[in-house]
Design an enzyme around this catalytic site. Structure first.
Site, PDB file in Angstrom:
ATOM      1  N   ALA A  59      34.067  36.026  36.033  1.00  0.00           N
ATOM      2  CA  ALA A  59      34.642  36.236  37.368  1.00  0.00           C
ATOM      3  C   ALA A  59      33.998  37.475  37.968  1.00  0.00           C
ATOM      4  CB  ALA A  59      36.154  36.415  37.290  1.00  0.00           C
ATOM      5  N   GLU A  60      33.628  37.394  39.245  1.00  0.00           N
ATOM      6  CA  GLU A  60      32.839  38.463  39.876  1.00  0.00           C
ATOM      7  C   GLU A  60      33.564  39.810  39.861  1.00  0.00           C
ATOM      8  OE1 GLU A  60      32.447  36.473  43.594  1.00  0.00           O
ATOM      9  OE2 GLU A  60      34.114  37.525  44.526  1.00  0.00           O
TER      10      GLU A  60
END
Lengths: 223, 226
Positions: A59-60
């Site tokens: 996840a960024e």
């Protein structure tokens, strides 16, 4: 196209549902890949990667190794994904800060990123962040970094808009997110590779004919 | 003796000037220093440039600061999250300037500022509206756009634990932009959920060493609300 033909076709065409599209894409993910799923339909892909494969989801916002969606009593208030939804961390998972998270993205360390799009061109351009040059509320997030950084960029989207307008184009009609970036597109009607000569159809949903698909695609298709 | 602990939000924010560039940690509601941000309203600084991933939500934190009319300009990657209506209305009414920056470029511009790098070339944004009027150069057959470091006068961040040297740990995805904001500002102020005695934090788990931190205020406020 004649209405009669179209009606006949519509009776036999069975477009893939969003879950089926996600499942179809998940089949093509290899064991051991490091993968980022964009917000929206791409998030569904995680549900269809079987236990026979070990895939690490990124996840960024700095989470490496996302696990299944938590039950109500398992929620950790500080643990969210890029879509601001609660998530869990798998055994072996870890946290990094934003600069390191995007170093992984931009530095080519992701095997795959899956994004949604407004449209995609036959040369692999993608548009997915703004509806016009004067969008009233523009927002880009991590889309441009993901599009240029991952080793493979696959797009998961409906083949046409709700009004039936094509999204597979010879040239994108919305402001670009990145040029020459997409290698494969999964729609509710087909799976298409982007090659040096444009869209190459590799799979079609049940009942879809070549003519039916081409009529719903602005760019020229190869089969 | 070094002690970076201060006793109140007001003390933590002392000296923040009008016209400052303020870097905010946080991603959505998680890891955002809500009390420090709201403290700026009482503190009174105006004409601010705020750097943040999102444009606030509901009527807390950054959304309140925007509503109070203290922010002239927002540098942001994703101002359109659910509930960020205050920003959207102000932007449509022309009451606030927006510089839209890809998320990874936003993080790297702050990291560069903290690391003494004035500018860098990135592939992100090439051939898009966001690289208009920027220098583009080709390396090894690929195009890159020149982006400049983003310095802050002040950074407002949230930590999980802090000791009196200002060593910080974070909780889960609450880490996000906080360590890069801490590096990039002249005055870094942290609100922390927990305090620790010097020596109590595992040195291996300290993510932001105290060298990047100037003031710490203990605010055990509980969980972020999405």
């Amino acid at each position: 196209m004649s209405t009669v033909t179209d009606k006949e076709l519509n009776e036999t065409v069975k477009p893939w549902t969003r879950n089926q599209m996600a499942e179809r894409l998940a089949q093509d993910i290899n064991d051991g890949w490091f993968v980022n799923l964009g917000i929206g339909i791409p998030t569904l892909v995680a549900n269809y990667v079987g236990d026979d494969k070990e895939v690490i989801f990124h996840a960024e916002n700095g989470v490496i190794g996302i696990g299944p969606t938590p039950q109500e009593n398992e929620i950790e208030p500080w643990l969210i994904n890029a879509g601001k939804q609660y998530i869990t961390l798998k055994q072996g998972g870890s946290y990094v800060h934003h600069a390191d998270s995007f170093a992984m993205i931009r530095g080519g360390h992701l095997d795959l990123c899956v994004l949604g799009a407004y449209d995609v061109s036959s040369s692999g351009d993608i548009a997915n962040w703004a509806l016009s040059e004067t969008d009233t509320a523009p927002a880009v997030g991590g889309a441009m970094d993901l599009a240029v950084g991952a080793k493979r960029l696959w797009v998961l989207m409906e083949h046409t808009t709700k009004d039936g307008k094509p999204r597979l184009m010879s040239k994108c009609s919305y402001p670009l997110t990145a040029s020459d970036a997409v290698s494969r597109v999964y729609t509710n009607l087909a799976v298409l590779d982007i090659t040096a000569t444009g869209f190459q159809v590799v799979d079609m949903a049940p009942g879809v004919s070549r003519e039916y698909l081409q009529e719903r695609t602005e760019a020229k298709l190869s089969f | 003796m070094i002690s970076k602990f201060v006793n109140s939000v007001a003390e933590a924010l002392e000296g923040v000037q009008d016209g400052s560039t303020v870097l905010l940690g946080g991603f959505g509601a998680v890891g955002q220093s809500v009390h420090l941000i709201e403290g700026l309203i009482e503190q009174g600084a105006k004409d601010l440039t705020v750097v943040a991933n999102n444009a606030g939500y509901g009527k807390v934190g950054l959304a309140r600061l925007l509503e109070a009319g203290r922010v002239r300009r927002l540098i942001c990657s994703f101002p359109r999250i659910a509930g960020s209506t205050i920003f959207e209305n102000m932007y449509k009414a022309g009451k606030i300037e927006l510089e839209l920056v890809p998320q990874g470029t936003l993080a790297e511009r702050m990291r560069a500022a903290g690391a003494g790098i004035p500018a860098f070339f990135t592939p992100t944004g090439v051939d898009t509206l966001l690289s208009n009027n920027k220098e583009v150069r080709e390396y090894h057959g690929r195009k890159y756009v020149l982006e400049e470091a983003l310095h802050g006068d002040v950074a407002l961040i949230e930590a999980w634990q802090a000791d009196r040297w200002g060593n910080l740990t974070y909780k889960q995805s609450g880490r996000n932009f906080n360590p890069v904001c801490a590096m990039a500002a002249k005055l870094t102020i942290a609100q922390t959920q927990h305090t620790a005695e010097l020596g109590e934090l595992d040195p291996e788990s300290v993510v932001t060493p105290g060298v990047f931190v100037d003031r710490v205020v203990h605010l055990p406020y509980g969980s972020p609300q999405l």
